[in-house]
Design a protein around this motif. Structure first.
Motif, PDB file in Angstrom:
ATOM      1  N   GLN A 112       0.833  -1.206   0.000  1.00  0.00           N
ATOM      2  CA  GLN A 112       0.000   0.000   0.000  1.00  0.00           C
ATOM      3  C   GLN A 112       0.867   1.255   0.000  1.00  0.00           C
ATOM      4  OE1 GLN A 112      -2.576   0.520   3.369  1.00  0.00           O
ATOM      5  NE2 GLN A 112      -3.584   2.306   2.485  1.00  0.00           N
ATOM      6  N   TYR A 113       1.909   1.264   0.814  1.00  0.00           N
ATOM      7  CA  TYR A 113       2.815   2.413   0.848  1.00  0.00           C
ATOM      8  C   TYR A 113       3.438   2.645  -0.527  1.00  0.00           C
ATOM      9  CZ  TYR A 113       2.633   2.309   5.996  1.00  0.00           C
ATOM     10  OH  TYR A 113       2.235   2.338   7.309  1.00  0.00           O
ATOM     11  N   GLU A 114       3.739   1.555  -1.221  1.00  0.00           N
ATOM     12  CA  GLU A 114       4.306   1.682  -2.569  1.00  0.00           C
ATOM     13  C   GLU A 114       3.259   2.233  -3.537  1.00  0.00           C
ATOM     14  OE1 GLU A 114       6.563  -0.932  -6.011  1.00  0.00           O
ATOM     15  OE2 GLU A 114       5.885  -1.947  -4.191  1.00  0.00           O
ATOM     16  N   ARG A 115       2.025   1.727  -3.463  1.00  0.00           N
ATOM     17  CA  ARG A 115       0.949   2.230  -4.326  1.00  0.00           C
ATOM     18  C   ARG A 115       0.718   3.718  -4.105  1.00  0.00           C
ATOM     19  NH1 ARG A 115      -1.574  -2.588  -2.940  1.00  0.00           N
ATOM     20  NH2 ARG A 115      -2.803  -1.550  -1.348  1.00  0.00           N
ATOM     21  N   GLU A 116       0.835   4.158  -2.860  1.00  0.00           N
ATOM     22  CA  GLU A 116       0.626   5.571  -2.511  1.00  0.00           C
ATOM     23  C   GLU A 116       1.824   6.436  -2.904  1.00  0.00           C
ATOM     24  OE1 GLU A 116      -2.091   7.004  -1.116  1.00  0.00           O
ATOM     25  OE2 GLU A 116      -3.214   5.137  -0.905  1.00  0.00           O
ATOM     26  N   GLY A 117       2.916   5.807  -3.321  1.00  0.00           N
ATOM     27  CA  GLY A 117       4.106   6.555  -3.729  1.00  0.00           C
ATOM     28  C   GLY A 117       4.988   6.992  -2.568  1.00  0.00           C
ATOM     29  N   LEU A 118       4.771   6.408  -1.391  1.00  0.00           N
ATOM     30  CA  LEU A 118       5.544   6.793  -0.213  1.00  0.00           C
ATOM     31  C   LEU A 118       6.915   6.134  -0.173  1.00  0.00           C
ATOM     32  CD1 LEU A 118       2.681   6.626   2.432  1.00  0.00           C
ATOM     33  CD2 LEU A 118       3.550   8.641   1.235  1.00  0.00           C
ATOM     34  N   ILE A 119       7.014   4.958  -0.784  1.00  0.00           N
ATOM     35  CA  ILE A 119       8.293   4.256  -0.897  1.00  0.00           C
ATOM     36  C   ILE A 119       8.423   3.724  -2.315  1.00  0.00           C
ATOM     37  CG2 ILE A 119       8.565   3.609   1.544  1.00  0.00           C
ATOM     38  CD1 ILE A 119       7.428   0.856   0.833  1.00  0.00           C
ATOM     39  N   GLU A 120       9.648   3.481  -2.712  1.00  0.00           N
ATOM     40  CA  GLU A 120       9.883   2.949  -4.049  1.00  0.00           C
ATOM     41  C   GLU A 120      10.988   1.906  -3.962  1.00  0.00           C
ATOM     42  OE1 GLU A 120      11.113   4.683  -8.375  1.00  0.00           O
ATOM     43  OE2 GLU A 120      10.034   5.995  -7.007  1.00  0.00           O
ATOM     44  N   PRO A 121      10.614   0.672  -3.594  1.00  0.00           N
ATOM     45  CA  PRO A 121      11.641  -0.364  -3.468  1.00  0.00           C
ATOM     46  C   PRO A 121      12.221  -0.744  -4.826  1.00  0.00           C
ATOM     47  CG  PRO A 121       9.457  -1.332  -3.260  1.00  0.00           C
ATOM     48  CD  PRO A 121       9.274   0.159  -3.332  1.00  0.00           C
ATOM     49  N   GLY A 122      13.431  -1.304  -4.785  1.00  0.00           N
ATOM     50  CA  GLY A 122      14.034  -1.805  -6.012  1.00  0.00           C
ATOM     51  C   GLY A 122      13.310  -3.072  -6.451  1.00  0.00           C
TER      52      GLY A 122
ATOM     53  N   ILE B  16      10.209   3.814   5.927  1.00  0.00           N
ATOM     54  CA  ILE B  16       9.005   3.130   6.423  1.00  0.00           C
ATOM     55  C   ILE B  16       8.844   3.374   7.915  1.00  0.00           C
ATOM     56  CG2 ILE B  16       7.912   0.874   6.744  1.00  0.00           C
ATOM     57  CD1 ILE B  16       9.509   0.035   4.130  1.00  0.00           C
ATOM     58  N   LYS B  17       9.930   3.363   8.660  1.00  0.00           N
ATOM     59  CA  LYS B  17       9.857   3.665  10.097  1.00  0.00           C
ATOM     60  C   LYS B  17       9.301   5.065  10.326  1.00  0.00           C
ATOM     61  CE  LYS B  17      13.651   0.710  11.705  1.00  0.00           C
ATOM     62  NZ  LYS B  17      15.022   0.710  12.269  1.00  0.00           N
ATOM     63  N   THR B  18       9.718   6.006   9.501  1.00  0.00           N
ATOM     64  CA  THR B  18       9.197   7.377   9.599  1.00  0.00           C
ATOM     65  C   THR B  18       7.701   7.391   9.309  1.00  0.00           C
ATOM     66  OG1 THR B  18      11.329   8.311   8.933  1.00  0.00           O
ATOM     67  CG2 THR B  18       9.401   9.720   8.682  1.00  0.00           C
ATOM     68  N   ILE B  19       7.288   6.676   8.286  1.00  0.00           N
ATOM     69  CA  ILE B  19       5.864   6.604   7.927  1.00  0.00           C
ATOM     70  C   ILE B  19       5.064   6.002   9.087  1.00  0.00           C
ATOM     71  CG2 ILE B  19       4.182   5.510   6.386  1.00  0.00           C
ATOM     72  CD1 ILE B  19       6.440   5.609   4.207  1.00  0.00           C
ATOM     73  N   LEU B  20       5.577   4.930   9.661  1.00  0.00           N
ATOM     74  CA  LEU B  20       4.888   4.286  10.786  1.00  0.00           C
ATOM     75  C   LEU B  20       4.799   5.215  11.990  1.00  0.00           C
ATOM     76  CD1 LEU B  20       6.404   0.694  10.516  1.00  0.00           C
ATOM     77  CD2 LEU B  20       4.068   1.398   9.945  1.00  0.00           C
ATOM     78  N   ARG B  21       5.869   5.948  12.254  1.00  0.00           N
ATOM     79  CA  ARG B  21       5.869   6.895  13.370  1.00  0.00           C
ATOM     80  C   ARG B  21       4.806   7.972  13.154  1.00  0.00           C
ATOM     81  NH1 ARG B  21      10.994   8.624  13.025  1.00  0.00           N
ATOM     82  NH2 ARG B  21      11.674   6.511  13.423  1.00  0.00           N
TER      83      ARG B  21
ATOM     84  N   VAL C 125      -1.296  10.776  11.644  1.00  0.00           N
ATOM     85  CA  VAL C 125      -1.333  11.408  10.325  1.00  0.00           C
ATOM     86  C   VAL C 125      -1.808  10.386   9.296  1.00  0.00           C
ATOM     87  CG1 VAL C 125       0.080  12.573   8.568  1.00  0.00           C
ATOM     88  CG2 VAL C 125       0.601  12.896  10.998  1.00  0.00           C
ATOM     89  N   ASN C 126      -2.712  10.813   8.412  1.00  0.00           N
ATOM     90  CA  ASN C 126      -3.154   9.888   7.349  1.00  0.00           C
ATOM     91  C   ASN C 126      -2.099   9.846   6.240  1.00  0.00           C
ATOM     92  OD1 ASN C 126      -3.551  12.123   5.676  1.00  0.00           O
ATOM     93  ND2 ASN C 126      -5.754  12.185   6.028  1.00  0.00           N
ATOM     94  N   LEU C 127      -2.254   8.922   5.295  1.00  0.00           N
ATOM     95  CA  LEU C 127      -1.230   8.720   4.272  1.00  0.00           C
ATOM     96  C   LEU C 127      -1.063   9.927   3.353  1.00  0.00           C
ATOM     97  CD1 LEU C 127      -1.660   4.949   3.339  1.00  0.00           C
ATOM     98  CD2 LEU C 127      -0.026   6.015   4.901  1.00  0.00           C
ATOM     99  N   ALA C 128      -2.140  10.657   3.098  1.00  0.00           N
ATOM    100  CA  ALA C 128      -2.016  11.881   2.293  1.00  0.00           C
ATOM    101  C   ALA C 128      -1.157  12.907   3.039  1.00  0.00           C
ATOM    102  CB  ALA C 128      -3.393  12.462   1.981  1.00  0.00           C
TER     103      ALA C 128
END
Length: 127
Positions: free
Chosen positions: A27-37, A54-59, A66-69
């Protein structure tokens, strides 16, 4: 040893390390928050940098609500701030070089610039 940016961790390993479901990472990848290789076979591989992101996002989501947007906006602002701080550092170095050249031409008060967090401090030396 692997570099900070080198993708080496499989999604299952990252999920286990961070105690989250692999679907959350997708989901984080779909939202553009992370971009794994990706491997040639399209398997996701995460770097240590990705894990820290990802740790920052979880925090932000778990601890601060905070919501994903909102996370997306915060991460974009953080990246922009990092870029600007790097630019400031480059300008500080260039300014220091120019000040050194100026001082060599005429020995007067030359500013000494030192970095303090995200702010610049200018201190004049008395001759």
């Amino acid at each position: 040893m692997y570099s900070y940016d080198e993708p080496v961790y499989l999604i299952s390993v990252v999920a286990r390390i961070l105690n989250i479901h692999p679907q959350t990472l997708r989901q984080y990848e779909r939202e553009g928050l992370i971009e794994p290789g990706r491997t040639m076979g399209k398997m996701r591989l995460y770097s240590q940098k990705d894990i820290d992101q990802i740790k920052t996002i979880l925090r932000l989501t778990r601890d601060l609500g905070v919501n994903l947007a909102g996370v997306d906006i915060i991460l974009r602002l953080k990246n922009k701030l990092d870029e600007l701080e790097n630019e400031i550092e480059e300008l500080r170095i260039e300014n220091q070089k120019l000040a050194t050249q100026q001082q060599a031409r005429e020995p007067t008060k030359a500013p000494t610039i030192s970095r303090k967090s995200s702010y610049e401090l200018i201190i004049f030396k008395e001759n």
